[in-house]
Design a protein around this motif. Structure first.
Motif, PDB file in Angstrom:
ATOM      1  N   THR A  79       0.847  -1.187   0.000  1.00 28.88           N
ATOM      2  CA  THR A  79       0.000   0.000   0.000  1.00 28.88           C
ATOM      3  C   THR A  79       0.884   1.239   0.000  1.00 28.88           C
ATOM      4  O   THR A  79       2.091   1.163   0.279  1.00 28.88           O
ATOM      5  N   LYS A  89       0.774   3.586   2.153  1.00 25.74           N
ATOM      6  CA  LYS A  89       1.214   3.816   3.531  1.00 25.74           C
ATOM      7  C   LYS A  89       2.444   2.970   3.842  1.00 25.74           C
ATOM      8  O   LYS A  89       3.397   3.454   4.470  1.00 25.74           O
ATOM      9  N   GLU A  90       2.454   1.714   3.416  1.00 25.24           N
ATOM     10  CA  GLU A  90       3.606   0.842   3.652  1.00 25.24           C
ATOM     11  C   GLU A  90       4.843   1.372   2.933  1.00 25.24           C
ATOM     12  O   GLU A  90       5.947   1.367   3.473  1.00 25.24           O
ATOM     13  N   MET A 115       5.422   4.506   2.110  1.00 25.79           N
ATOM     14  CA  MET A 115       5.841   5.729   2.775  1.00 25.79           C
ATOM     15  C   MET A 115       6.638   5.398   4.040  1.00 25.79           C
ATOM     16  O   MET A 115       7.678   5.999   4.303  1.00 25.79           O
ATOM     17  N   GLU A 116       6.164   4.434   4.815  1.00 27.00           N
ATOM     18  CA  GLU A 116       6.888   4.024   6.019  1.00 27.00           C
ATOM     19  C   GLU A 116       8.257   3.454   5.663  1.00 27.00           C
ATOM     20  O   GLU A 116       9.254   3.743   6.322  1.00 27.00           O
TER      21      GLU A 116
END
Length: 148
Positions: free
Chosen positions: A14, A16-17, A19-20
């Protein structure tokens, strides 16, 4: 070619993953952050460039204000409204100066930019000289136009 595939994003992750993963990698590398405007010593050409953009935006926005003249009523009725407010000459002159200053600054600085496009005045000393000239011409022409 194989190096490209090794750094490719795996399918099914995703945003979000990703970005992290990006922040974890960059925070752990102890690399310096990119410079921010707060660390620079402000120079005349830098400030004038920012002001040129600002006056361009202000002039564009003021077109919407001038469109108020298109509302019902004549120019004379708007002028009578301003006169009925009994504003002192100092306030009126100041308001006229404030209205004409962005136009004159943007015009004179635009001419300066056109000279740069022709390859003229690009040394550091010429940048500062032309900046001071633009400021002097702006103040003088703004005072002259506001006095009309």
């Amino acid at each position: 070619m194989a190096a490209i595939w090794l750094s490719a994003v795996p399918l099914g992750t995703t945003a979000k993953e990703e970005m992290e993963r990006f922040w974890n990698k960059n925070t752990g590398s102890n690399r310096p952050l990119s410079p921010h405007v707060t660390i620079y010593r402000w120079s005349l050409p830098m400030v004038m460039s920012i002001c040129h953009r600002g006056t361009g935006i202000a002039l564009r926005v003021s077109l919407f204000g001038l469109s108020a003249l298109l509302v019902p009523g004549s120019f004379e009725s708007h002028l009578e409204l301003v006169k009925s407010l009994y504003l002192g000459p100092a306030l009126i002159h100041t308001a006229k100066f404030a209205l004409v200053f962005p136009l004159t600054y943007h015009t004179w600085n635009g001419i300066r930019h056109l000279m740069w496009d022709l390859g003229k005045g690009l040394t550091i000393s010429q940048l500062y000289q032309s900046g001071v000239i633009v400021l002097v011409l702006t103040v003088l022409s703004s005072v002259g136009l506001a006095a009309m």
